[in-house]
Design a protein around this motif. Structure first.
Motif, PDB file in Angstrom:
ATOM      1  N   LEU A 125       3.264  -0.570  -7.886  1.00 35.11           N
ATOM      2  CA  LEU A 125       4.135  -0.666  -6.723  1.00 35.11           C
ATOM      3  C   LEU A 125       3.647   0.234  -5.587  1.00 35.11           C
ATOM      4  CD1 LEU A 125       7.594  -0.659  -8.534  1.00 35.11           C
ATOM      5  CD2 LEU A 125       6.446  -2.621  -7.494  1.00 35.11           C
ATOM      6  N   LYS A 126       3.181   1.411  -5.922  1.00 31.45           N
ATOM      7  CA  LYS A 126       2.635   2.314  -4.898  1.00 31.45           C
ATOM      8  C   LYS A 126       1.412   1.693  -4.227  1.00 31.45           C
ATOM      9  CE  LYS A 126       4.260   6.555  -7.118  1.00 31.45           C
ATOM     10  NZ  LYS A 126       3.875   7.769  -7.881  1.00 31.45           N
ATOM     11  N   ASP A 127       0.566   1.054  -5.025  1.00 34.11           N
ATOM     12  CA  ASP A 127      -0.616   0.390  -4.453  1.00 34.11           C
ATOM     13  C   ASP A 127      -0.196  -0.776  -3.568  1.00 34.11           C
ATOM     14  OD1 ASP A 127      -2.332   2.148  -5.706  1.00 34.11           O
ATOM     15  OD2 ASP A 127      -2.695   0.843  -7.428  1.00 34.11           O
ATOM     16  N   GLN A 128       0.812  -1.531  -3.993  1.00 32.58           N
ATOM     17  CA  GLN A 128       1.293  -2.648  -3.180  1.00 32.58           C
ATOM     18  C   GLN A 128       1.875  -2.142  -1.863  1.00 32.58           C
ATOM     19  OE1 GLN A 128       1.089  -6.141  -3.864  1.00 32.58           O
ATOM     20  NE2 GLN A 128       1.538  -6.022  -1.670  1.00 32.58           N
ATOM     21  N   PHE A 129       2.527  -1.001  -1.906  1.00 26.29           N
ATOM     22  CA  PHE A 129       3.070  -0.404  -0.681  1.00 26.29           C
ATOM     23  C   PHE A 129       1.945  -0.105   0.306  1.00 26.29           C
ATOM     24  CE2 PHE A 129       4.550   3.446   1.648  1.00 26.29           C
ATOM     25  CZ  PHE A 129       5.602   2.872   2.340  1.00 26.29           C
ATOM     26  N   GLN A 147      -2.292   8.448 -12.697  1.00 32.07           N
ATOM     27  CA  GLN A 147      -1.446   8.255 -11.534  1.00 32.07           C
ATOM     28  C   GLN A 147      -1.401   9.501 -10.651  1.00 32.07           C
ATOM     29  OE1 GLN A 147      -0.403   5.386 -10.575  1.00 32.07           O
ATOM     30  NE2 GLN A 147      -1.106   4.375 -12.456  1.00 32.07           N
ATOM     31  N   GLY A 148      -1.505  10.683 -11.250  1.00 31.57           N
ATOM     32  CA  GLY A 148      -1.534  11.907 -10.457  1.00 31.57           C
ATOM     33  C   GLY A 148      -2.740  11.951  -9.540  1.00 31.57           C
ATOM     34  N   LEU A 149      -3.891  11.539 -10.045  1.00 34.63           N
ATOM     35  CA  LEU A 149      -5.098  11.487  -9.228  1.00 34.63           C
ATOM     36  C   LEU A 149      -4.999  10.382  -8.180  1.00 34.63           C
ATOM     37  CD1 LEU A 149      -7.731  12.050 -12.048  1.00 34.63           C
ATOM     38  CD2 LEU A 149      -7.098  13.653 -10.245  1.00 34.63           C
ATOM     39  N   ALA A 150      -4.423   9.250  -8.581  1.00 31.43           N
ATOM     40  CA  ALA A 150      -4.256   8.154  -7.619  1.00 31.43           C
ATOM     41  C   ALA A 150      -3.275   8.551  -6.522  1.00 31.43           C
ATOM     42  CB  ALA A 150      -3.777   6.899  -8.343  1.00 31.43           C
TER      43      ALA A 150
END
Length: 341
Positions: free
Chosen positions: A234-238, A171-174
């Motif tokens: 959720l971050k990707d959906q945002f 997630q840090g890299l994403a």
């Protein structure tokens, strides 16, 4: 079972099986490789002495906030090794990052013997994990396994602690990529929408935390990984929402459509609040209170989206924005309602 925990690094997802040798006598190996004293090298940079107490070897190695800095990670890793934190369950702290630096020859000459020593010094690994990790490094050192990709501590993870730590790397890299996308969006916005966008991001973060903590089952040893995975989704959906709303790529909707969807959502929500399963849950399980907190955070997020969209996408009807947001939330709530866990 072994899994490769860093999907973005290794090109695979959690759960993928690997077949490196196991070292059943890893304790004897570790006793041997750690028996002699090891003096730290004199590293005078690139970090200043006053920066070392706050340095993040893991972040420097993976490059969460920019390019990876192997020299700084090496210096930080050695400093952390000299300043152990025995109560901190961090597999990357100090010796962990040094293991990867020396195994891969990053910022320093490749040295599998030193990598083995540092792997043995990492005291938070489960015994099964040590069998795999020590066997993995021995196989690389002895040429019994090709070094087709960089060695990573997450290659040999077996525990819930490792799952959480490795998901945090993923997630840090994403997040670095997501931040770049968000910055690009902000630059294209009219000046009148920038303050609303900042408020939207704050509301989004609050909802991500509320849902990841309140609507994800956190009873198992992999709870940290599961929570981080949900935050990532959720971050990707945002990001998807930002792209779709900017293009007007959402279904048409009228005020009656919004009223109907809102009624459906409230009906499902009330059912969850009245469910004995969630009212009686405890000990890290999803609870009615956790769902309530997430719903309240979502309502604030919905309002932030509507305020932002009015300024950023004035040609997009409010009903289309609100209906799409409710559809997504309704899906989340229905998943909880149908869950058998």
């Amino acid at each position: 079972m072994r899994w490769l925990g860093v999907a973005l690094l290794c090109g695979v997802s959690l759960g993928a099986q690997v077949t490196t040798p196991e070292e059943k006598n890893w304790e004897a190996v570790c006793k041997k490789v750690t028996s002699a004293p090891l003096a730290a090298p004199e590293l005078k940079g690139p970090l200043r002495a006053e920066q070392l107490p706050q340095c993040d070897a893991e972040g420097l190695y993976y490059g969460f906030k920019g390019a990876a800095d192997n020299a700084a990670a090496l210096q930080c890793g050695w400093w952390q090794r000299a300043h152990p934190q025995p109560t901190r369950g961090d597999m990357f702290y100090g010796a962990g990052v040094l293991t990867m630096l020396y195994a891969n020859g990053r910022g320093v000459a490749k040295n599998y013997d030193l990598a083995l020593r540092f792997a043995c010094e990492q005291t938070w690994a489960a015994p099964a994990e040590m069998e795999y990790r020590i066997g993995h490094l021995e196989a690389l050192r002895d040429g019994k396994m090709p070094a087709t990709k960089p060695f990573d501590l997450c290659d040999d993870g077996t525990s819930g602690l490792s799952m959480g730590a490795c998901e945090a790397v993923t997630q840090g890299l994403a997040d670095k990529k997501r931040m770049g996308s968000a910055d690009a969006v902000a630059k294209r916005l009219p000046e009148s929408a920038k303050d609303a966008f900042a408020k939207l991001q704050t509301a989004e973060t609050a909802f991500e935390i509320a849902r990841a903590r309140g609507e994800v089952d956190l009873t198992g040893t992999g709870r940290a990984a599961f929570s981080l995975e949900e935050e990532g989704r959720l971050k990707d959906q945002f990001q998807i929402n930002l792209q779709r709303f900017a293009k007007g790529d959402v279904p048409a909707a009228t005020a009656p459509d919004v009223t109907k969807l809102d009624a459906e959502m409230n009906d499902v929500y009330r059912g969850l609040q009245n469910s004995q399963k969630y009212k009686n849950a405890s000990g890290g399980a999803v609870t009615a209170l956790g769902i309530q907190k997430a719903q309240r955070a979502w309502l604030l997020l919905r309002d932030a989206w509507i305020a932002f969209a009015a300024k950023a996408y004035p040609g997009l009807a409010r009903e289309r924005v609100e209906a799409q947001l409710i559809r997504l939330r309704l899906h989340q709530l229905r998943s909880l309602a149908s869950s058998k866990n």
